[in-house]
Design a protein around this motif. Sequence first.
Motif, short mmCIF file in Angstrom:
data_model
loop_
_atom_site.label_atom_id
_atom_site.label_comp_id
_atom_site.label_asym_id
_atom_site.label_seq_id
_atom_site.Cartn_x
_atom_site.Cartn_y
_atom_site.Cartn_z
N GLU A 104 -59.11 54.23 88.79
CA GLU A 104 -60.18 54.31 87.80
C GLU A 104 -61.09 55.43 87.62
OE1 GLU A 104 -63.86 51.33 86.46
OE2 GLU A 104 -62.55 50.62 87.95
N SER A 105 -61.49 55.86 89.01
CA SER A 105 -62.09 57.12 89.12
C SER A 105 -61.45 58.22 88.27
CB SER A 105 -62.85 57.42 90.56
OG SER A 105 -61.63 57.65 91.46
N LEU A 106 -60.12 58.34 88.63
CA LEU A 106 -59.69 59.59 88.16
C LEU A 106 -59.44 59.35 86.63
CD1 LEU A 106 -56.25 59.62 90.31
CD2 LEU A 106 -58.11 61.50 90.29
N ILE A 107 -59.39 58.29 85.75
CA ILE A 107 -59.38 58.07 84.56
C ILE A 107 -60.81 58.56 83.98
CG2 ILE A 107 -59.38 56.44 82.92
CD1 ILE A 107 -57.40 55.01 84.43
N ARG A 108 -61.72 57.77 84.79
CA ARG A 108 -63.08 58.44 84.17
C ARG A 108 -63.45 59.95 84.24
NH1 ARG A 108 -64.96 53.80 87.40
NH2 ARG A 108 -65.71 55.19 88.93
N GLY A 109 -62.77 60.59 85.49
CA GLY A 109 -62.95 62.13 85.51
C GLY A 109 -62.19 62.69 84.36
N ASP A 110 -61.11 62.34 84.22
CA ASP A 110 -59.98 62.80 82.96
C ASP A 110 -61.13 62.68 81.81
OD1 ASP A 110 -58.19 63.75 84.56
OD2 ASP A 110 -57.05 61.83 84.22
N ALA A 111 -61.46 61.55 81.27
CA ALA A 111 -62.30 61.24 80.29
C ALA A 111 -63.64 62.22 80.08
CB ALA A 111 -62.66 59.77 80.21
N ARG A 112 -64.02 62.45 81.18
CA ARG A 112 -65.44 63.30 81.15
C ARG A 112 -64.92 64.57 80.91
NH1 ARG A 112 -66.37 63.44 86.08
NH2 ARG A 112 -65.85 65.82 86.53
N ARG A 113 -63.88 65.19 81.36
CA ARG A 113 -63.35 66.40 81.13
C ARG A 113 -62.92 66.58 79.62
NH1 ARG A 113 -61.53 66.29 86.45
NH2 ARG A 113 -59.49 65.25 85.88
N VAL A 114 -62.34 65.75 79.09
CA VAL A 114 -62.04 65.80 77.73
C VAL A 114 -63.22 65.85 76.64
CG1 VAL A 114 -60.88 64.32 75.82
CG2 VAL A 114 -59.69 64.70 77.88
N SER A 115 -64.29 65.04 77.24
CA SER A 115 -65.53 65.13 76.40
C SER A 115 -66.07 66.07 76.57
CB SER A 115 -66.37 63.68 76.99
OG SER A 115 -67.43 63.77 76.47
N GLU A 116 -66.30 66.71 77.65
CA GLU A 116 -66.88 68.14 77.99
C GLU A 116 -66.26 69.35 77.06
OE1 GLU A 116 -66.97 68.71 82.29
OE2 GLU A 116 -68.74 67.40 82.25
N SER A 117 -64.95 69.19 77.12
CA SER A 117 -64.01 70.04 76.52
C SER A 117 -64.44 70.12 74.94
CB SER A 117 -62.67 69.93 76.72
OG SER A 117 -62.32 70.24 78.06
N PHE A 118 -64.36 68.92 74.32
CA PHE A 118 -64.58 68.83 72.93
C PHE A 118 -65.88 69.10 72.81
CE2 PHE A 118 -66.13 65.78 69.45
CZ PHE A 118 -65.42 66.37 68.52
#
Length: 264
Positions: free
Chosen positions: A2-16
């Motif tokens: 779950e923490s990995l998914i949250r981390g990936d989502a955060r990176r995608v959001s930051e990149s956007f």
Amino acid sequence: MESLIRGDARRVSESFLILLAGVAAGALNAIGGGGTFVALPALVAAGMPPVMANAVSRIALAPGAVASVWVYRRELTPVGATSTKALTAVSVIGSGVGAGLVLVLPGASFDAASPWLLAFATATLAFGRHVSRALSSALGRSIRMSSRAVLLAQFFLAVYGGYFGGAVGILTVALWSIGLALDTAASNPMRVTQLAAIFLTSSVLFLIASDALSAPLALAAMVVGAVAGGFAGAYLARRFPAWLLRGVLLATAVTTTVLYFLRG
């Protein structure tokens, strides 16, 4: 997991968000300047150290400026009697000097002067042509900077642009406005060309000497956004009447100056 998914989502959001900041920065640079004041805070907000963010934003905004030059390529006009080749060469040399200073000087000293430079540029944009006309009337002759004076002033602007880059386009238009009484809309293509020369030169050094490439996702996102914004902003600026382009430039200058003083 779950923490990995949250981390990936955060990176995608930051990149956007960085992509959107790149679009805004590229468009601002094409229309009137001030793109650095969008790009740099966005990268810092994403957790990037300020020095690294400065390098990444400069590298990323260079292709956007080139994209704008491509749109403007048939509308370039000389700056007074100054040779375009000489002006561009001075911009390249000055930017190289300024980027080199990043490696040997503390950023605090130059950063402290930036709000005052911006305030001067804003006041010059707002009142420069009126002051120039008043002085010409009082002296009984037109006031025009010589080609040598234009090149010398451009060198120092390029040093500033290579070192920090914030609002160098605004400062350039301010110089040409008061020193040569150039129309803001007519001089915008050449302003963007000199901005591209300054950003490209400093980018070469930053690619070699900084750790900008250690954040490839953020760099790529901002490059894509800046190129898109550079194209769109240039096409939009070409359709602006002179008074509207000048108004946008002044609004950008005032806003960035106030924000920079508040930041300090």
